[in-house]
Write a protein that holds these residues in place. Structure first.
Motif, PDB file in Angstrom:
ATOM      1  N   ILE A 127       0.596  -7.620   4.077  1.00 35.15           N
ATOM      2  CA  ILE A 127       0.603  -6.346   3.803  1.00 35.15           C
ATOM      3  C   ILE A 127       1.711  -5.444   4.001  1.00 35.15           C
ATOM      4  O   ILE A 127       2.381  -5.418   5.200  1.00 35.15           O
ATOM      5  N   VAL A 128       1.993  -4.770   2.929  1.00 34.60           N
ATOM      6  CA  VAL A 128       3.407  -3.699   3.304  1.00 34.60           C
ATOM      7  C   VAL A 128       2.924  -2.438   3.225  1.00 34.60           C
ATOM      8  O   VAL A 128       2.399  -1.868   2.251  1.00 34.60           O
ATOM      9  N   ASP A 129       3.088  -1.678   4.411  1.00 34.60           N
ATOM     10  CA  ASP A 129       3.145  -0.373   4.616  1.00 34.60           C
ATOM     11  C   ASP A 129       4.551   0.284   3.991  1.00 34.60           C
ATOM     12  O   ASP A 129       5.315   0.442   4.582  1.00 34.60           O
ATOM     13  N   GLY A 130       4.151   0.661   2.632  1.00 35.87           N
ATOM     14  CA  GLY A 130       5.290   1.006   1.889  1.00 35.87           C
ATOM     15  C   GLY A 130       5.515   2.510   1.233  1.00 35.87           C
ATOM     16  O   GLY A 130       4.684   3.234   1.497  1.00 35.87           O
ATOM     17  N   VAL A 147       3.814  -5.584   7.261  1.00 39.64           N
ATOM     18  CA  VAL A 147       5.340  -5.257   7.219  1.00 39.64           C
ATOM     19  C   VAL A 147       5.445  -3.517   7.056  1.00 39.64           C
ATOM     20  O   VAL A 147       5.177  -3.128   6.128  1.00 39.64           O
ATOM     21  N   ASP A 148       5.799  -2.997   8.054  1.00 39.20           N
ATOM     22  CA  ASP A 148       6.381  -1.680   8.248  1.00 39.20           C
ATOM     23  C   ASP A 148       7.595  -1.315   7.378  1.00 39.20           C
ATOM     24  O   ASP A 148       8.588  -1.684   7.831  1.00 39.20           O
ATOM     25  N   ALA A 149       7.538  -0.903   6.095  1.00 40.51           N
ATOM     26  CA  ALA A 149       8.618  -0.726   5.303  1.00 40.51           C
ATOM     27  C   ALA A 149       8.784   1.000   5.158  1.00 40.51           C
ATOM     28  O   ALA A 149       9.353   1.386   3.931  1.00 40.51           O
ATOM     29  N   CYS A 150       8.185   1.738   6.025  1.00 37.61           N
ATOM     30  CA  CYS A 150       8.173   3.190   5.854  1.00 37.61           C
ATOM     31  C   CYS A 150       9.997   3.594   6.306  1.00 37.61           C
ATOM     32  O   CYS A 150      10.069   3.448   7.604  1.00 37.61           O
ATOM     33  N   ALA A 151      10.379   4.473   5.586  1.00 35.75           N
ATOM     34  CA  ALA A 151      11.689   5.172   5.996  1.00 35.75           C
ATOM     35  C   ALA A 151      11.477   6.393   6.695  1.00 35.75           C
ATOM     36  O   ALA A 151      12.063   7.033   7.487  1.00 35.75           O
ATOM     37  N   ARG A 152      10.390   7.391   6.149  1.00 35.60           N
ATOM     38  CA  ARG A 152      10.171   8.420   6.502  1.00 35.60           C
ATOM     39  C   ARG A 152       8.662   8.726   7.102  1.00 35.60           C
ATOM     40  O   ARG A 152       8.714   9.512   8.249  1.00 35.60           O
ATOM     41  N   PHE A 163       0.968  -1.132  -0.028  1.00 35.06           N
ATOM     42  CA  PHE A 163      -0.077  -0.118  -0.123  1.00 35.06           C
ATOM     43  C   PHE A 163       0.893   1.354   0.053  1.00 35.06           C
ATOM     44  O   PHE A 163       1.661   1.433   0.831  1.00 35.06           O
ATOM     45  N   LEU A 164       0.657   2.290  -0.957  1.00 34.53           N
ATOM     46  CA  LEU A 164       1.351   3.399  -1.124  1.00 34.53           C
ATOM     47  C   LEU A 164       0.305   4.486  -0.757  1.00 34.53           C
ATOM     48  O   LEU A 164      -0.927   4.419  -1.044  1.00 34.53           O
ATOM     49  N   CYS A 165       0.890   5.708  -0.323  1.00 39.60           N
ATOM     50  CA  CYS A 165      -0.178   6.820  -0.133  1.00 39.60           C
ATOM     51  C   CYS A 165       0.187   7.988  -0.987  1.00 39.60           C
ATOM     52  O   CYS A 165       1.275   8.133  -1.239  1.00 39.60           O
ATOM     53  N   LEU A 189      -4.656   0.868   7.484  1.00 39.26           N
ATOM     54  CA  LEU A 189      -4.208  -0.522   7.535  1.00 39.26           C
ATOM     55  C   LEU A 189      -4.309  -1.186   8.810  1.00 39.26           C
ATOM     56  O   LEU A 189      -4.629  -2.484   8.648  1.00 39.26           O
ATOM     57  N   VAL A 190      -4.239  -0.556   9.873  1.00 41.84           N
ATOM     58  CA  VAL A 190      -4.781  -0.971  11.014  1.00 41.84           C
ATOM     59  C   VAL A 190      -5.971  -1.726  11.047  1.00 41.84           C
ATOM     60  O   VAL A 190      -6.295  -2.751  11.425  1.00 41.84           O
TER      61      VAL A 190
END
Length: 270
Positions: A130-133, A56-61, A26-28, A39-40
């Motif tokens: 689910i990837v929080d990307g 999977v939390d793949a957020c860098a910023r 998922f992208l925003c 997502l929650v």
């Protein structure tokens, strides 16, 4: 929620093909669209329906799911790739019923390969991942398998969000090639969501030769904020709220089907 159907024939083909890892990134489109909260609630809805769910939390910023749930401390998949800990040490159970793990990008080609292997092992142990990307300035994902997995762009109803979503889809298609992308409209009525989707679908088809698939919509609902303040999912805290109904319908359709593969069709249901 918007009553947009997936390609049922493609869904049947997926089921007949047998089980395989389900990965959806998922992208925003804009920071104002609260992807973490969405997502929650989606993860909780899927879990309540009996699905094995890992986010999977793949957020860098941005403010990712792990941070939102207070699970951002400790090791993540990158530490597994570096052989600093075991895979079981980076998977955390969230009170909403799903599991959470963090993933940072690897430094260098060798570390990136080891991270990809760790992620491959992880997804084979889970029903739905689910990837929080993010798709940042480097125009790439942390692991290559995400390039070919399902990608959903969350968009709001504002002109700024729609423009940002279209720009993001353009970047994705230029980097990943022609392929379908999902659209989830949040903070919108069914009628508003249909207008947003129709306009984006028309523009993407005409100017990018890209097929978009509707993932549905979630309405604006004060009970979402109330549930978040309680540290609970809206489907658990306020099961009769409009957002709860929308998330249950979204989870049901999400678990049973996926986006069409290249060459598939996108259509509206009645």
């Amino acid at each position: 929620m918007a009553n947009f159907d997936f390609d049922q024939a493609e869904g049947l083909r997926r089921m007949l093909a047998g089980p395989r890892p389900r990965i959806v990134t998922f992208l925003c489109a804009t920071p104002e669209d609260d992807k973490g909260a969405m997502l929650v609630n989606l993860g909780a809805s899927l879990a309540r329906a009996g699905n094995d769910v890992l986010i999977v939390d793949a957020c860098a910023r941005d403010y990712g799911v792990a941070q939102r749930l207070g699970l951002a401390r400790g090791a993540g998949l990158l530490e597994v790739a570096r052989q600093e800990c075991g895979l079981n040490e980076v998977i955390h159970a969230a009170p909403q019923g799903f599991n959470v793990a963090r993933m940072k990008r690897g430094a260098g080609a060798d570390e990136a390969r080891r991270l990809a292997k760790s992620f491959d092992v992880l997804v084979k142990q889970t029903g739905i991942v689910i990837v929080d990307g993010e798709f940042g300035a480097e125009d790439s994902f942390p692991v290559p398998i995400m390039d070919s997995a399902e990608i959903v762009v969350q968009v709001g109803t504002s002109a700024a969000s729609i423009t940002a979503a279209y720009s993001l889809i353009k970047r994705l298609s230029q980097t990943l090639g022609r392929r379908p992308f999902g659209i989830l409209v949040t903070g919108a009525t069914e009628a508003e969501a249909k207008v947003v989707y129709d306009n984006m679908c028309s523009a993407a088809s005409r100017y990018l030769a890209v097929t978009l698939t509707s993932m549905g919509s979630v309405p604006a609902d004060e009970y979402l904020q109330r549930a978040a303040r309680l540290g609970r999912a809206v489907v658990d805290a306020f099961p009769l709220a409009g957002a709860s109904v929308a998330f249950r319908r979204l989870a049901g359709r999400f678990a049973l089907s996926g986006m069409p593969q290249l060459g598939g069709t996108t259509r509206f249901g009645s």
